[in-house]
Design a protein around this motif. Structure first.
Motif, PDB file in Angstrom:
ATOM      1  N   CYS A 108      -3.137  -0.161  -0.772  1.00  0.00           N
ATOM      2  CA  CYS A 108      -4.375   0.203  -0.060  1.00  0.00           C
ATOM      3  C   CYS A 108      -4.142   1.327   0.952  1.00  0.00           C
ATOM      4  O   CYS A 108      -5.047   2.123   1.224  1.00  0.00           O
ATOM      5  N   ALA A 109      -2.933   1.373   1.511  1.00  0.00           N
ATOM      6  CA  ALA A 109      -2.624   2.351   2.563  1.00  0.00           C
ATOM      7  C   ALA A 109      -2.753   3.785   2.074  1.00  0.00           C
ATOM      8  O   ALA A 109      -3.073   4.689   2.865  1.00  0.00           O
ATOM      9  N   THR A 110      -2.513   4.031   0.790  1.00  0.00           N
ATOM     10  CA  THR A 110      -2.507   5.404   0.275  1.00  0.00           C
ATOM     11  C   THR A 110      -3.695   5.671  -0.661  1.00  0.00           C
ATOM     12  O   THR A 110      -3.681   6.623  -1.444  1.00  0.00           O
ATOM     13  N   PHE A 111      -4.722   4.840  -0.568  1.00  0.00           N
ATOM     14  CA  PHE A 111      -5.876   4.946  -1.475  1.00  0.00           C
ATOM     15  C   PHE A 111      -6.610   6.274  -1.335  1.00  0.00           C
ATOM     16  O   PHE A 111      -6.876   6.732  -0.231  1.00  0.00           O
TER      17      PHE A 111
ATOM     18  N   SER B 293      -7.225   3.996  -9.950  1.00  0.00           N
ATOM     19  CA  SER B 293      -6.406   4.216  -8.764  1.00  0.00           C
ATOM     20  C   SER B 293      -5.238   3.231  -8.781  1.00  0.00           C
ATOM     21  O   SER B 293      -5.284   2.184  -9.430  1.00  0.00           O
ATOM     22  N   GLU B 294      -4.196   3.587  -8.017  1.00  0.00           N
ATOM     23  CA  GLU B 294      -3.043   2.706  -7.898  1.00  0.00           C
ATOM     24  C   GLU B 294      -3.429   1.357  -7.302  1.00  0.00           C
ATOM     25  O   GLU B 294      -2.813   0.336  -7.631  1.00  0.00           O
TER      26      GLU B 294
ATOM     27  N   MET C 222      -9.890  -4.791  -4.529  1.00  0.00           N
ATOM     28  CA  MET C 222      -8.435  -4.955  -4.406  1.00  0.00           C
ATOM     29  C   MET C 222      -7.901  -4.720  -2.990  1.00  0.00           C
ATOM     30  O   MET C 222      -6.698  -4.804  -2.781  1.00  0.00           O
ATOM     31  N   CYS C 223      -8.771  -4.392  -2.034  1.00  0.00           N
ATOM     32  CA  CYS C 223      -8.306  -4.133  -0.670  1.00  0.00           C
ATOM     33  C   CYS C 223      -9.200  -4.855   0.341  1.00  0.00           C
ATOM     34  O   CYS C 223     -10.405  -4.932   0.115  1.00  0.00           O
ATOM     35  N   PRO C 224      -8.661  -5.327   1.460  1.00  0.00           N
ATOM     36  CA  PRO C 224      -7.231  -5.268   1.785  1.00  0.00           C
ATOM     37  C   PRO C 224      -6.382  -6.264   0.992  1.00  0.00           C
ATOM     38  O   PRO C 224      -5.169  -6.134   0.950  1.00  0.00           O
TER      39      PRO C 224
END
Ligand SMILES: [Zn+2]
Ligand SMILES: [Zn+2]
Length: 369
Positions: free
Chosen positions: A177-180, A243-244, A219-221
């Motif tokens: 999630c940090a690099t979304f 997305s990742e 999918m986040c957080p």
């Protein structure tokens, strides 16, 4: 005399027994030229079709015909449940044609079209109500179960909403999630009905055309879906999805992409898939010019070629040409088409087959990375 009687009894019992001897959950990913048509068949022969291919005078009968060929292979007489993920022509396009040949018992969708356009609006006004008037019509809500015997099918997204709580066994924080990097591309894709399936220990998900922003919501957080064995569809492999935060967190061993000859498979998607932890194989319905050789998989994993096969596929990916009157058409494939078939067992073992070349691979639970 007694022996003859017994023989006749055995023969009559054999004739009365159901022809169905399937023990696997079978999934057919049908080639509908960069649209979607994915058919689930349970061991008891109950069926769920997700989407019906493309709209158009050539495309609709072609794609409906390809779905019916898969139904025939599975021994199906009808479709028990149909999900139209959203109101784009590459998803509902073959429905009227299919319904003119095949009985459909239940129609499931996300509700009204939110992206005004002539084709879906006319379809929803004039055609669709007639189709479901003699059947069941269900507007899917996140958390709903689809009533299909022998398969646990949970709606996880519909009409832009997602499940309120993580699925059982999931809910861990998702480090991706940090690099979304976000994104949406139109109004209807994020409305897609997304469905999560478990069959014994086998797990898979089909998310329609849900876009990156919806992937983030799911999918986040925390990861509300958990992991899967197989990721189905991938929005045709388009970079507006995949997305990742979704692909990597699902941790699939296998992905099966419903791409077209010039639709999906962009470098961003391929990088996300190939860098996904535990990913072993990507299977594709088509070679995409948007991948080029640089990003594509070996041909043995690709189910279809072209009506006029090229001697060489381009190495470099091309940019998708902007839509317009002068846009060159993508390479055509209206001839014989091949599906990718997946057969899953209760213990989590599954086999994927490319029906063009017969290449088949079995994935056993203990062997996963
Ligand atoms: Zn094709
Ligand atoms: Zn689509």
């Amino acid at each position: 005399m007694r022996a003859l009687f017994l023989l006749l009894l055995i023969l009559s019992l054999a004739a009365a027994a159901p022809a169905q001897t399937r023990k696997t959950l079978d999934i057919y990913v049908v080639d509908v030229e960069g649209g979607n048509a994915t058919l689930f068949v349970t061991p008891s022969g109950e069926s769920l079709l997700i989407d019906t291919g493309n709209l158009g005078p050539v495309a609709a009968p072609r794609d409906a015909g390809r779905i019916m060929a898969a139904m025939k292979d599975a021994g199906l007489q009808q479709i028990d449940h149909l999900i139209i993920t959203h109101w784009h022509g590459d998803h509902f396009g073959g429905l009227a044609e299919l319904a003119s040949h095949v009985t459909i018992k239940e129609f499931i969708d996300h509700g009204p079209n939110v992206q005004p356009a002539e084709a879906p609006d006319n379809f929803l006004k004039d055609v669709y109500p007639k189709l479901y008037s003699k059947a069941k019509h269900t507007v899917a809500k996140p958390g709903d179960k689809i009533a299909i015997a022998g398969l646990n099918a949970t709606v996880v997204a519909s009409a832009g909403n997602i499940i309120a709580n993580p699925l059982p066994g999931s809910g861990k924080p998702n480090p991706e999630c940090a690099t979304f990097k976000g994104g949406d591309n139109n109004a209807e894709d994020p409305q897609s009905v997304g469905t999560f399936f478990t069959f014994g220990k086998f797990r898979t998900v089909h998310l329609g055309d849900l876009t990156r922003n919806m992937e983030f919501k799911l999918m986040c957080p925390v990861n509300r879906l958990g992991t899967v064995d197989v990721l189905l569809g991938l929005h045709h492999g388009q970079a507006s999805s995949n997305s990742e935060v979704m692909v990597h967190a699902l941790h699939p061993r296998v992905a099966i992409m419903n791409d077209g000859t010039r639709k999906g498979g962009e470098p961003d998607t391929m990088k996300s898939v190939f860098s996904s932890p535990g990913m072993e194989d990507l299977w594709q319905i088509h070679f995409s010019q948007l991948s080029g050789q640089e990003y594509t998989v070996p041909g043995m994993f690709i189910a279809n070629t072209l009506d006029e096969p090229l001697n060489a596929m381009p190495v470099n990916p091309i940019q998708a040409p902007a839509p317009g009157p002068n846009t060159p058409p993508p390479p055509v494939h209206n001839g014989t088409a091949y599906w990718i078939k997946l057969s899953a067992q209760q213990d989590g073992t599954y086999t994927v087959t490319n029906t063009r070349n017969g290449f088949t691979k079995t994935y056993k639970p203990g062997d996963s990375k």
